[in-house]
Design an enzyme around this catalytic site. Sequence first.
Site, short mmCIF file in Angstrom:
data_model
loop_
_atom_site.label_atom_id
_atom_site.label_comp_id
_atom_site.label_asym_id
_atom_site.label_seq_id
_atom_site.Cartn_x
_atom_site.Cartn_y
_atom_site.Cartn_z
N CYS A 87 -28.80 112.92 31.19
CA CYS A 87 -29.57 112.33 32.29
C CYS A 87 -30.36 113.41 33.05
O CYS A 87 -31.28 113.99 32.49
CB CYS A 87 -28.68 111.49 33.19
SG CYS A 87 -29.66 110.38 34.22
N HIS A 189 -26.15 107.96 29.75
CA HIS A 189 -24.88 108.52 30.21
C HIS A 189 -23.76 108.27 29.20
O HIS A 189 -22.95 107.36 29.39
CB HIS A 189 -24.49 107.90 31.57
CG HIS A 189 -25.24 108.47 32.71
ND1 HIS A 189 -24.87 109.66 33.31
CD2 HIS A 189 -26.34 108.03 33.36
CE1 HIS A 189 -25.72 109.93 34.29
NE2 HIS A 189 -26.61 108.96 34.34
N GLU A 191 -21.04 109.80 28.82
CA GLU A 191 -19.71 110.00 29.42
C GLU A 191 -19.18 108.73 30.09
O GLU A 191 -17.97 108.56 30.21
CB GLU A 191 -19.75 111.17 30.42
CG GLU A 191 -20.26 110.85 31.82
CD GLU A 191 -21.77 110.63 31.91
OE1 GLU A 191 -22.46 110.77 30.87
OE2 GLU A 191 -22.25 110.31 33.02
#
Length: 221
Positions: A87, A189, A191
């Site tokens: 990001c 994202h 994660e």
Amino acid sequence: MLSSHFIDAIHRAGGIPVVLPPYENDAGDQLERIDGLIISGGSDIDPSHYGGEQHPEVYEVDRVRDAGEIALVRLAAERGLPTLGICRGAQMINVALGGSLIEHLPDAVDNSIQHRADPPGAVLHAVHIDAGSRLAEIVGNEVIAPASWHHQAIRTLAPGLVITARAPDGVIEAVELPSHPWLIAVQWHPEMTAVHDPVQQLLFNSLVQGAQLTLEKRRAG
Ligand code: MN
């Protein structure tokens, strides 16, 4: 402050996560002590770093963090250290290597795809990955639906980077540096969903594999 999602994803991949304070003068020494690097998500980069406009939607600029990350990215690129941008981190890699950003996406693209929820949060949208890219090799799918939470994106590409994924509205969603052993940047994202989406965890697994090779090379002198 860093979301534990980044740390947990590295831990699941078998790596040992270490959080780096963003001090520019320490960047070179920090990189000697780690085997791979994540430039994480966060607030906006000061547009002065890419000749951009001080747009009213730009938020929480942190000059210390900007300077520290610019130093980390340039050195990691030069030294061939495995690097994953996420990001803001993807935007930072592009800016640090000489590219620019769209300051606020709604000014530049139609509203067919939501890249950030309102009020601000994550949304899922489709991302199309170029076959033949390193990203495609790692992720193994041509279309994925990752978590998106951004209002900026890459405008002009830094020298050496290539585009490897886009959203259906044309927004650049991933880039990589083919001249580098492992430098991949994603606008989404991974994660946030990696704990239950094995496709997203693959990015962290591959980064840690790259880091393992760095470690072995260092031990071999
Ligand atoms: Mn997006």
